[in-house]
Motif scaffolding. Structure first.
Motif, PDB file in Angstrom:
ATOM      1  N   ARG A  63      30.736  22.767  68.047  1.00 49.07           N
ATOM      2  CA  ARG A  63      31.416  21.994  67.005  1.00 49.07           C
ATOM      3  C   ARG A  63      30.759  22.176  65.640  1.00 49.07           C
ATOM      4  NH1 ARG A  63      30.160  16.301  66.586  1.00 49.07           N
ATOM      5  NH2 ARG A  63      29.129  16.895  64.683  1.00 49.07           N
ATOM      6  N   ILE A  64      29.422  22.070  65.588  1.00 50.59           N
ATOM      7  CA  ILE A  64      28.811  22.162  64.253  1.00 50.59           C
ATOM      8  C   ILE A  64      28.967  23.564  63.672  1.00 50.59           C
ATOM      9  CG2 ILE A  64      27.212  20.222  64.450  1.00 50.59           C
ATOM     10  CD1 ILE A  64      25.003  22.194  65.026  1.00 50.59           C
ATOM     11  N   PHE A  65      28.973  24.587  64.569  1.00 51.85           N
ATOM     12  CA  PHE A  65      29.186  25.944  64.056  1.00 51.85           C
ATOM     13  C   PHE A  65      30.584  26.054  63.450  1.00 51.85           C
ATOM     14  CE2 PHE A  65      30.840  30.248  64.761  1.00 51.85           C
ATOM     15  CZ  PHE A  65      30.010  30.923  63.893  1.00 51.85           C
ATOM     16  N   GLY A  72      33.375  25.698  54.996  1.00 48.90           N
ATOM     17  CA  GLY A  72      33.030  26.722  54.037  1.00 48.90           C
ATOM     18  C   GLY A  72      31.624  26.589  53.490  1.00 48.90           C
ATOM     19  N   ASN A  73      30.732  26.025  54.258  1.00 48.38           N
ATOM     20  CA  ASN A  73      29.377  25.793  53.765  1.00 48.38           C
ATOM     21  C   ASN A  73      28.389  26.100  54.877  1.00 48.38           C
ATOM     22  OD1 ASN A  73      27.067  24.947  52.551  1.00 48.38           O
ATOM     23  ND2 ASN A  73      27.750  22.844  52.169  1.00 48.38           N
ATOM     24  N   MET A  74      27.961  27.363  54.945  1.00 47.80           N
ATOM     25  CA  MET A  74      27.083  27.734  56.053  1.00 47.80           C
ATOM     26  C   MET A  74      25.696  27.118  55.941  1.00 47.80           C
ATOM     27  SD  MET A  74      28.772  29.076  58.299  1.00 47.80           S
ATOM     28  CE  MET A  74      27.639  29.669  59.538  1.00 47.80           C
ATOM     29  N   MET A  75      25.297  26.724  54.723  1.00 41.44           N
ATOM     30  CA  MET A  75      24.004  26.025  54.603  1.00 41.44           C
ATOM     31  C   MET A  75      24.034  24.743  55.418  1.00 41.44           C
ATOM     32  SD  MET A  75      21.637  27.465  53.116  1.00 41.44           S
ATOM     33  CE  MET A  75      20.518  26.073  53.078  1.00 41.44           C
ATOM     34  N   ALA A  76      25.203  24.124  55.449  1.00 39.89           N
ATOM     35  CA  ALA A  76      25.326  22.867  56.178  1.00 39.89           C
ATOM     36  C   ALA A  76      25.006  23.073  57.655  1.00 39.89           C
ATOM     37  CB  ALA A  76      26.738  22.310  56.032  1.00 39.89           C
ATOM     38  N   PHE A  81      22.354  21.589  62.401  1.00 41.41           N
ATOM     39  CA  PHE A  81      21.721  22.068  63.626  1.00 41.41           C
ATOM     40  C   PHE A  81      20.437  21.290  63.902  1.00 41.41           C
ATOM     41  CE2 PHE A  81      18.836  24.842  65.960  1.00 41.41           C
ATOM     42  CZ  PHE A  81      19.623  25.157  67.053  1.00 41.41           C
ATOM     43  N   PHE A  82      19.567  21.209  62.895  1.00 35.91           N
ATOM     44  CA  PHE A  82      18.333  20.440  63.054  1.00 35.91           C
ATOM     45  C   PHE A  82      18.666  18.994  63.402  1.00 35.91           C
ATOM     46  CE2 PHE A  82      15.973  23.916  61.441  1.00 35.91           C
ATOM     47  CZ  PHE A  82      14.645  23.652  61.672  1.00 35.91           C
ATOM     48  N   GLY A  83      19.608  18.429  62.657  1.00 40.12           N
ATOM     49  CA  GLY A  83      19.998  17.035  62.887  1.00 40.12           C
ATOM     50  C   GLY A  83      20.462  16.842  64.317  1.00 40.12           C
ATOM     51  N   SER A  84      21.316  17.736  64.793  1.00 39.58           N
ATOM     52  CA  SER A  84      21.872  17.575  66.133  1.00 39.58           C
ATOM     53  C   SER A  84      20.803  17.725  67.211  1.00 39.58           C
ATOM     54  CB  SER A  84      22.965  18.607  66.380  1.00 39.58           C
ATOM     55  OG  SER A  84      23.969  18.439  65.436  1.00 39.58           O
TER      56      SER A  84
END
Lengths: 167, 121
Positions: A63-65, A72-76, A81-84
């Motif tokens: 989902r996060i990917f 449109g924001n791959m930095m996110a 990822f870290f958050g999850s």
């Protein structure tokens, strides 16, 4: 993993993505990066109590990917990822202590841990200065987590009611 | 019982957050400002003596345009998707930096950063 489960998890991922895209359209009143409701986590919290750890993790990472691609924001992606990772680890442990009726408590911890994960990623990328955001994220995490947890609790309740009726 | 303890922890986290936010918002600050990218200081300005100007800061082909006017600093334009840095407006409240996550940029009061680093170390 059998076909039924695969289908269920795919539908949940789809629902989470739809919620995510809808949430993107809600203007954020707080101009602080990292603060948002995180409505898609309703699905995560729900899944956590109904599927195995491995299944939930697969679902969340897919989902996060996809959410980063759609947003449109791959930095996110790095922050999410870290958050999850933080959030899932914490909630999987807490699941042993917290029953389904107190889902919202698990959700609060999940949200706060998610924010801590984001800050950790931000410290790696931006330097230690960003740590001043942590208190704001803690406050927003508590509120958003309680809110999404509460909705997840209602959802669990309704879904159970439906299942009972069908039987 | 267990639930009460956990709710207590939630409330404690919330209160720590509120107190922390208040401390950050009302922290005193000087007039020196650092513009930092990827943890490295690009520019340092003393806002009380710097003339009005605009700067272009590039990161991987994307730019942020930073404006200094009447002793205040803000981001006026950015080609990142979220525009959070623009909506944060002028840098004024205590030690809360203006941050552009996609472009790895942050604008912060210099003296406050030293204090914070000292606390962390």
């Amino acid at each position: 993993m059998n076909v039924k489960k695969l289908a269920e998890l795919s539908i949940l991922t789809g629902i989470a993505l739809i919620i995510f895209v809808v949430e993107l359209q809600i203007p954020n009143p707080f101009p602080i990066p990292g603060i948002k409701l995180g409505l898609a986590n309703i699905i995560t919290v729900y899944a956590l109590y109904h599927y195995r750890a491995k299944e939930v993790m697969t679902m969340v990472f897919i989902r996060i990917f996809l959410a980063s691609v759609l947003g449109g924001n791959m930095m996110a992606f790095i922050y999410s990822f870290f958050g999850s990772v933080f959030c899932l680890t914490g909630m999987l442990l807490l699941k042993r202590f917290i029953d389904e009726k107190h889902l919202w408590i698990a959700s609060v911890f999940g949200a706060v841990l998610h924010n801590m994960g984001q800050i950790t990623a931000a410290i790696f990328i931006m330097g230690t200065g960003v740590i001043v955001y942590l208190p704001f994220l803690l406050v927003s995490g508590c509120i958003a987590g309680a809110f999404t947890g509460w909705i997840a609790q209602i959802a669990v309740h309704r879904i159970k009611g439906n299942d009972a009726k069908q039987k | 019982m267990k639930n009460k303890v956990l709710i207590g922890i939630c409330i404690a986290i919330f209160l720590i957050g509120v107190i922390g936010s208040a401390l950050v918002l009302f922290a005193p600050h000087g007039t020196k400002v650092n513009i930092v990218q990827d943890g490295a200081v690009l520019y340092t300005f003393d806002l009380s003596v710097t003339e009005d100007q605009t700067l272009e800061i590039e990161y991987n082909g994307r730019t942020n345009i930073v404006q200094i006017e009447n002793g205040k600093i803000r981001v006026v334009e950015a080609d990142c998707p979220d525009k959070t840095c623009i909506r944060m407006g002028w840098l004024e409240t205590g030690s809360l930096p203006i941050v552009c996550l996609p472009n790895h940029l942050s604008i912060e009061f210099a003296d406050e950063r030293e204090d914070l680093d000292a606390v962390i170390k």
